[in-house]
Design a protein around this motif. Structure first.
Motif, short mmCIF file in Angstrom:
data_model
loop_
_atom_site.label_atom_id
_atom_site.label_comp_id
_atom_site.label_asym_id
_atom_site.label_seq_id
_atom_site.Cartn_x
_atom_site.Cartn_y
_atom_site.Cartn_z
N PRO A 45 74.75 88.27 39.18
CA PRO A 45 73.34 88.62 39.48
C PRO A 45 72.43 88.57 38.26
O PRO A 45 71.34 89.14 38.28
N ASP A 46 72.87 87.87 37.19
CA ASP A 46 72.14 87.94 35.92
C ASP A 46 71.25 86.73 35.66
O ASP A 46 70.66 86.62 34.58
N ALA A 47 71.13 85.82 36.62
CA ALA A 47 70.44 84.56 36.35
C ALA A 47 68.97 84.77 35.99
O ALA A 47 68.44 84.07 35.12
N ARG A 48 68.30 85.72 36.63
CA ARG A 48 66.86 85.89 36.39
C ARG A 48 66.54 86.31 34.95
O ARG A 48 65.41 86.15 34.49
N ALA A 49 67.54 86.77 34.23
CA ALA A 49 67.31 87.19 32.85
C ALA A 49 67.21 86.01 31.89
O ALA A 49 66.88 86.19 30.71
N LEU A 50 67.49 84.80 32.37
CA LEU A 50 67.44 83.62 31.50
C LEU A 50 66.03 83.31 31.02
O LEU A 50 65.85 82.71 29.95
N GLY A 51 65.02 83.64 31.81
CA GLY A 51 63.65 83.29 31.42
C GLY A 51 62.69 83.49 32.56
O GLY A 51 63.01 84.13 33.58
N ASP B 108 60.30 82.65 35.90
CA ASP B 108 60.66 82.04 37.17
C ASP B 108 60.46 80.53 37.19
O ASP B 108 61.17 79.82 37.91
N ASP B 109 59.52 80.01 36.39
CA ASP B 109 59.25 78.57 36.43
C ASP B 109 60.10 77.78 35.42
O ASP B 109 59.93 76.56 35.27
N ALA B 110 61.04 78.45 34.75
CA ALA B 110 61.91 77.75 33.81
C ALA B 110 62.81 76.78 34.57
O ALA B 110 63.36 77.11 35.63
N LEU B 111 62.98 75.58 34.02
CA LEU B 111 63.87 74.59 34.64
C LEU B 111 65.32 74.92 34.29
O LEU B 111 65.66 75.18 33.13
N VAL B 112 66.18 74.89 35.31
CA VAL B 112 67.61 75.13 35.09
C VAL B 112 68.42 74.05 35.79
O VAL B 112 67.98 73.46 36.79
N VAL B 113 69.58 73.78 35.24
CA VAL B 113 70.54 72.87 35.86
C VAL B 113 71.59 73.73 36.55
O VAL B 113 72.23 74.56 35.91
N VAL B 114 71.73 73.54 37.85
CA VAL B 114 72.68 74.31 38.64
C VAL B 114 73.96 73.48 38.80
O VAL B 114 73.90 72.30 39.17
N LYS B 115 75.10 74.08 38.49
CA LYS B 115 76.38 73.37 38.56
C LYS B 115 77.38 74.18 39.39
O LYS B 115 77.38 75.41 39.35
N ARG B 116 78.24 73.46 40.10
CA ARG B 116 79.37 74.10 40.75
C ARG B 116 80.42 74.44 39.70
O ARG B 116 80.68 73.65 38.81
N ARG B 117 81.03 75.61 39.82
CA ARG B 117 81.98 76.02 38.80
C ARG B 117 83.21 75.13 38.77
O ARG B 117 83.89 75.01 37.75
N ASP B 118 83.54 74.45 39.90
CA ASP B 118 84.69 73.55 39.93
C ASP B 118 84.27 72.08 40.00
O ASP B 118 85.08 71.21 40.28
N GLY B 119 83.00 71.80 39.74
CA GLY B 119 82.49 70.44 39.92
C GLY B 119 82.86 69.50 38.79
O GLY B 119 83.21 69.91 37.69
N GLY C 298 63.36 80.76 39.41
CA GLY C 298 63.04 81.70 40.48
C GLY C 298 63.46 81.24 41.85
O GLY C 298 63.54 82.04 42.78
N ASP C 299 63.74 79.93 42.01
CA ASP C 299 64.10 79.37 43.32
C ASP C 299 65.51 78.81 43.36
O ASP C 299 65.87 78.15 44.35
N CYS C 300 66.32 79.04 42.34
CA CYS C 300 67.60 78.32 42.28
C CYS C 300 68.63 78.83 43.29
O CYS C 300 69.54 78.10 43.67
#
Length: 362
Positions: free
Chosen positions: A140-146, A148-159, A171-173
């Motif tokens: 539940p810690d993702a929002r602490a990265l920056g 809401d409009d910060a760009l993030v790369v979302v990855k599957r943990r086993d991908g 904010g929308d990931c």
């Protein structure tokens, strides 16, 4: 093969000679999991009398009894297990089961499987060991990265191979429990391949994979080159140093690919590690002129391998083929090597034309 500026022959066979009469031959059994290697594996092996190659596939289980029977009828002093992402855990267990049957077995270690098969474990490993990497989080810690409009790369943990990877605003990931996200960073991507076992630690020249973009084009769908003439020597040494340190800390046995992003400010960030057969191995091996699957046959050695040739590769959708005389190989990528990048470009363009002609005639 060039090691720290000096030419080194892997064996007498590389110089066109045969082992002396009566000399002991180090027979190797190669157990090869990735299906994609079937068309080109044999051209990157320094073959010796008594060697055997078994393509064991990527299914969940492997027939250990058949392998043991093969070893009883065709003994080998060394077993080399070449793994894919999907077979890391299976092949680590296989290596453990086969250790009594050979003097040495080179297979993925338990540590490398743990950190290489799970991106959450991987990022925690980078953090614990102090390897620089893009900032990351999961629920539940993702929002602490920056913001809401910060760009993030979302990855599957086993991908792997960018499957399931997406770009989002923080904010929308909407991360699932099987995902993590890291801050998007502009820069240029590189890969460094390492070979390591109990007697060897060989670092290949960095492979240039182009700039990042918000389109998230996977590196295997871009132009890649080795070496990169624009890479500053001090930056190259930093990439090599980090790769060697990661190989040691992850207890890699066999091959490792370390993926990097170099920022406009020159900072090298570690993106991922792949303790297995990887997409940049072939281009790195062609550039270094090294039989990348037989490096266990070298005398004990810790060294940097230098680029002896220019090599490049492009995406390719035709049938797989191997043309070792021209130094051209194709699977999902068409890879070529030559004395200059101009020569390499000519080989690639010629091979693509020939492939199109063959497809029209089929």
């Amino acid at each position: 093969m060039v090691v720290n500026g000096s030419a080194v022959a892997l064996s007498e066979r590389e110089n066109g000679a045969s082992p002396a009469h009566g000399a002991e031959v180090d027979a190797t059994l190669y157990l090869v999991s990735p299906v994609s290697l079937e068309s080109w594996f044999s051209y990157f092996v320094d073959e010796a009398a008594g060697d055997e190659v078994a393509f064991i596939g990527e299914q969940d289980e492997v027939d250990k009894c058949s392998i043991r029977m093969l070893l009883e009828t065709q003994p080998a002093s060394t077993i080399v297990v070449c793994s894919s992402h999907e077979t890391l855990a299976r092949d680590s267990a296989l290596g453990d089961a086969l250790r009594p049957y050979a003097a040495r077995t080179i297979a993925p270690s338990a540590t490398s499987v743990r950190v290489g098969g799970d991106k959450v474990e991987m990022k925690e490993f980078f953090d614990r060991r102090g390897f620089p990497s893009p900032r990351w989080a999961r629920n539940p810690d993702a929002r602490a990265l920056g913001p809401d409009d910060a760009l993030v790369v979302v990855k599957r943990r086993d991908g792997t191979q960018s499957v399931g990877t997406r770009l989002a605003r923080l904010g929308d990931c909407a991360l699932t429990d099987d995902e993590l996200c890291e801050l998007y960073v502009d820069g240029v991507e590189y890969s460094v391949v390492v070979y390591r076992d109990d007697e060897h630690e060989l670092v290949f020249p960095p492979v240039w994979k182009g700039a990042t973009s918000e389109l998230l084009v996977p590196p295997w769908r871009r132009l890649r080159t080795c070496p990169d003439p624009r890479l500053q020597p001090e930056r190259e040494q930093e990439l090599r140093r980090l790769a060697r340190a990661i190989a040691r800390e992850a207890d890699v046995q066999g091959h490792l690919e370390v993926e990097y992003l170099v920022t406009p400010a020159g900072e090298a960030l570690v993106l991922e590690l792949n303790p297995r057969v990887s997409g940049t191995m072939r281009i790195a091996a062609l550039a270094a002129r090294a039989p990348i699957f037989s490096l266990h046959r070298l005398p004990p050695l810790v060294a940097d391998l230098r680029a002896a040739r220019c090599a490049a590769e492009v995406p390719y959708d035709g049938p797989a083929f191997a043309d070792p005389e021209r130094e051209v190989f194709a699977t999902s990528r068409l890879t070529a090597a030559g004395r200059s990048f101009a020569e390499v470009r000519g080989k690639i363009e010629s091979a693509l034309r020939e492939a199109r002609v063959a497809q029209r005639a089929a």
